[in-house]
Design an enzyme around this catalytic site. Structure first.
Site, PDB file in Angstrom:
ATOM      1  N   GLU A 216      25.035  44.016  43.163  1.00  0.00           N
ATOM      2  CA  GLU A 216      25.415  44.273  44.554  1.00  0.00           C
ATOM      3  C   GLU A 216      25.734  42.954  45.253  1.00  0.00           C
ATOM      4  O   GLU A 216      24.903  42.046  45.304  1.00  0.00           O
ATOM      5  CB  GLU A 216      24.269  44.981  45.293  1.00  0.00           C
ATOM      6  CG  GLU A 216      24.760  45.649  46.558  1.00  0.00           C
ATOM      7  CD  GLU A 216      23.619  46.102  47.462  1.00  0.00           C
ATOM      8  OE1 GLU A 216      23.882  46.335  48.646  1.00  0.00           O
ATOM      9  OE2 GLU A 216      22.475  46.202  46.972  1.00  0.00           O
TER      10      GLU A 216
ATOM     11  N   GLY B 137      46.406  41.380  43.917  1.00  0.00           N
ATOM     12  CA  GLY B 137      45.781  41.542  45.241  1.00  0.00           C
ATOM     13  C   GLY B 137      46.720  41.301  46.409  1.00  0.00           C
ATOM     14  O   GLY B 137      47.792  41.902  46.527  1.00  0.00           O
TER      15      GLY B 137
ATOM     16  N   ASP C 114      33.746  34.405  43.667  1.00  0.00           N
ATOM     17  CA  ASP C 114      33.839  35.319  44.808  1.00  0.00           C
ATOM     18  C   ASP C 114      34.903  34.746  45.729  1.00  0.00           C
ATOM     19  O   ASP C 114      34.877  33.570  46.077  1.00  0.00           O
ATOM     20  CB  ASP C 114      32.515  35.493  45.551  1.00  0.00           C
ATOM     21  CG  ASP C 114      32.574  36.745  46.412  1.00  0.00           C
ATOM     22  OD1 ASP C 114      32.636  37.855  45.845  1.00  0.00           O
ATOM     23  OD2 ASP C 114      32.607  36.643  47.655  1.00  0.00           O
ATOM     24  N   SER C 115      35.859  35.575  46.064  1.00  0.00           N
ATOM     25  CA  SER C 115      37.017  35.060  46.786  1.00  0.00           C
ATOM     26  C   SER C 115      37.529  36.093  47.762  1.00  0.00           C
ATOM     27  O   SER C 115      37.089  37.237  47.764  1.00  0.00           O
ATOM     28  CB  SER C 115      38.101  34.669  45.784  1.00  0.00           C
ATOM     29  OG  SER C 115      38.290  35.701  44.833  1.00  0.00           O
TER      30      SER C 115
ATOM     31  N   LYS D 278      41.967  37.827  38.229  1.00  0.00           N
ATOM     32  CA  LYS D 278      41.158  36.608  38.261  1.00  0.00           C
ATOM     33  C   LYS D 278      40.976  36.052  36.860  1.00  0.00           C
ATOM     34  O   LYS D 278      41.110  34.867  36.624  1.00  0.00           O
ATOM     35  CB  LYS D 278      39.736  36.928  38.769  1.00  0.00           C
ATOM     36  CG  LYS D 278      39.558  37.079  40.233  1.00  0.00           C
ATOM     37  CD  LYS D 278      38.053  37.273  40.461  1.00  0.00           C
ATOM     38  CE  LYS D 278      37.705  37.573  41.876  1.00  0.00           C
ATOM     39  NZ  LYS D 278      36.258  37.770  42.054  1.00  0.00           N
TER      40      LYS D 278
ATOM     41  N   ASP E 177      48.476  38.672  47.105  1.00  0.00           N
ATOM     42  CA  ASP E 177      49.509  37.653  46.889  1.00  0.00           C
ATOM     43  C   ASP E 177      50.876  38.007  47.508  1.00  0.00           C
ATOM     44  O   ASP E 177      51.531  37.126  48.053  1.00  0.00           O
ATOM     45  CB  ASP E 177      49.684  37.358  45.389  1.00  0.00           C
ATOM     46  CG  ASP E 177      48.615  36.416  44.856  1.00  0.00           C
ATOM     47  OD1 ASP E 177      48.216  35.491  45.599  1.00  0.00           O
ATOM     48  OD2 ASP E 177      48.172  36.595  43.714  1.00  0.00           O
TER      49      ASP E 177
ATOM     50  N   ARG F 191      41.659  29.160  43.823  1.00  0.00           N
ATOM     51  CA  ARG F 191      40.927  29.320  42.555  1.00  0.00           C
ATOM     52  C   ARG F 191      41.156  28.098  41.657  1.00  0.00           C
ATOM     53  O   ARG F 191      40.224  27.599  41.035  1.00  0.00           O
ATOM     54  CB  ARG F 191      41.397  30.613  41.865  1.00  0.00           C
ATOM     55  CG  ARG F 191      40.676  30.921  40.550  1.00  0.00           C
ATOM     56  CD  ARG F 191      40.853  32.369  40.136  1.00  0.00           C
ATOM     57  NE  ARG F 191      40.299  33.265  41.132  1.00  0.00           N
ATOM     58  CZ  ARG F 191      41.038  33.940  42.017  1.00  0.00           C
ATOM     59  NH1 ARG F 191      42.358  33.887  41.982  1.00  0.00           N
ATOM     60  NH2 ARG F 191      40.464  34.690  42.930  1.00  0.00           N
TER      61      ARG F 191
HETATM   62  P1  ITT Z   1      34.616  40.705  40.709  1.00  0.00           P
HETATM   63  O1  ITT Z   1      33.584  40.785  41.821  1.00  0.00           O
HETATM   64  O2  ITT Z   1      34.327  41.612  39.550  1.00  0.00           O
HETATM   65  O3  ITT Z   1      34.906  39.294  40.294  1.00  0.00           O
HETATM   66  P2  ITT Z   1      36.451  41.627  42.766  1.00  0.00           P
HETATM   67  O4  ITT Z   1      37.924  41.931  42.768  1.00  0.00           O
HETATM   68  O5  ITT Z   1      35.523  42.680  43.312  1.00  0.00           O
HETATM   69  O6  ITT Z   1      36.033  41.246  41.259  1.00  0.00           O
HETATM   70  P3  ITT Z   1      35.779  39.793  44.913  1.00  0.00           P
HETATM   71  O7  ITT Z   1      34.649  40.591  45.452  1.00  0.00           O
HETATM   72  O8  ITT Z   1      35.623  38.297  44.801  1.00  0.00           O
HETATM   73  O9  ITT Z   1      36.227  40.250  43.471  1.00  0.00           O
HETATM   74  O10 ITT Z   1      37.051  40.101  45.802  1.00  0.00           O
HETATM   75  C1  ITT Z   1      38.116  39.256  45.795  1.00  0.00           C
HETATM   76  C2  ITT Z   1      39.329  39.964  46.383  1.00  0.00           C
HETATM   77  O11 ITT Z   1      40.057  39.019  47.198  1.00  0.00           O
HETATM   78  C3  ITT Z   1      40.281  40.376  45.297  1.00  0.00           C
HETATM   79  O12 ITT Z   1      39.999  41.678  44.836  1.00  0.00           O
HETATM   80  C4  ITT Z   1      41.621  40.273  45.999  1.00  0.00           C
HETATM   81  O13 ITT Z   1      41.856  41.390  46.791  1.00  0.00           O
HETATM   82  C5  ITT Z   1      41.432  39.096  46.941  1.00  0.00           C
HETATM   83  N1  ITT Z   1      41.878  37.853  46.291  1.00  0.00           N
HETATM   84  C6  ITT Z   1      41.092  36.845  45.808  1.00  0.00           C
HETATM   85  N2  ITT Z   1      41.830  35.889  45.222  1.00  0.00           N
HETATM   86  C7  ITT Z   1      43.107  36.306  45.313  1.00  0.00           C
HETATM   87  C8  ITT Z   1      44.339  35.774  44.859  1.00  0.00           C
HETATM   88  O14 ITT Z   1      44.386  34.646  44.156  1.00  0.00           O
HETATM   89  N3  ITT Z   1      45.447  36.449  45.122  1.00  0.00           N
HETATM   90  C9  ITT Z   1      45.406  37.612  45.795  1.00  0.00           C
HETATM   91  N4  ITT Z   1      44.301  38.204  46.230  1.00  0.00           N
HETATM   92  C10 ITT Z   1      43.151  37.557  45.997  1.00  0.00           C
END
Ligand code: ITT
Length: 203
Positions: free
Chosen positions: A41, A158, A74-75, A13, A160, A186
């Site tokens: 959390e 992730g 958050d994604s 990210k 992708d 994003r």
């Molecule tokens: P932070 O909370 O520290 O930002 P995180 O990885 O835990 O990091 P999230 O809770 O937002 O973040 O989870 C997002 C997940 O969704 C991420 O770990 C990927 O598995 C998936 N994801 C989000 N955007 C993506 C992308 O552009 N390409 C691939 N997978 C993506």
């Protein structure tokens, strides 16, 4: 110079965020680089709620002499044939430490026998920007695609490699960073946030 601090520990990210927000002319730091060590959390039920929770908690923890905007992303991936799983649990799906090779293979396996027209999915990204004085702004972006039949591509991160874009005949892991950022969830959410920062927050 006002700083832009990103509350994320996800390097994939962060790389995209730096590429997309670079032209704002602000110094971009991760929370770790800014010396903020906070574990938050994510107990919201929507992407937007979780982004606000992360950004607000970190903004409240800013040192009093630091002039900064704190942003959080958050994604996740919503697969229609799986009732929009993994959704807000995308990072936690099958366990936070499980490799994406395993998570991706599991999702493809769960869709065995599902015809191409029912393999629809989307990435969703909510961005929140928070200030020390309690202002919060949010934006959201999505990108529609389909879950492929196998992993393809080495770029991105992730999910992708299994996120296939029929119009481009490639997965988002087969796009260059510039190509992905130009159309991604994003990219869309961050470009909308850039406009908000330019008109409301960048002083
Ligand atoms: P932070 O909370 O520290 O930002 P995180 O990885 O835990 O990091 P999230 O809770 O937002 O973040 O989870 C997002 C997940 O969704 C991420 O770990 C990927 O598995 C998936 N994801 C989000 N955007 C993506 C992308 O552009 N390409 C691939 N997978 C993506």
């Amino acid at each position: 110079m006002k700083k832009l601090i990103f509350a994320t520990g996800n390097q994939g990210k962060l790389r995209e965020i730096r590429e997309i927000m670079g032209d704002l002319g602000m110094e971009i730091l991760s929370t770790k680089e800014a010396g903020i060590d906070l574990s938050v959390e994510e107990n919201g039920t929507t992407f937007r709620e979780n982004a606000v929770i992360k950004a607000s908690a970190c903004a409240a923890a800013l040192p009093s002499d630091m002039d900064a905007i704190v942003m959080a992303d958050d994604s996740g991936l919503e697969v229609d044939a799986l009732n929009k799983e993994p959704g807000v649990y995308s990072a936690r799906y099958m366990g936070e430490d499980t490799s994406y090779r395993i998570k991706n293979r599991n999702l493809v396996e769960r869709l065995e026998g599902v015809p191409v027209e029912k393999r629809t999915a989307r990435f969703v990204c909510a961005i929140a920007a928070a200030t020390k004085d309690g202002q919060v702004f949010t934006t959201e972006g999505t990108i529609e695609g389909k879950i492929g039949y196998e992993e393809r591509g080495e770029n991105g991160f992730g999910y992708d490699p299994i996120f296939y874009l029929p119009d481009m005949s490639r997965t988002t892991a087969e796009l260059s960073p510039e190509e992905k950022n130009a159309i991604s969830h994003r990219g869309n959410a961050l470009r909308a946030m850039k406009e908000i920062i330019r008109s409301n927050l960048k002083k």
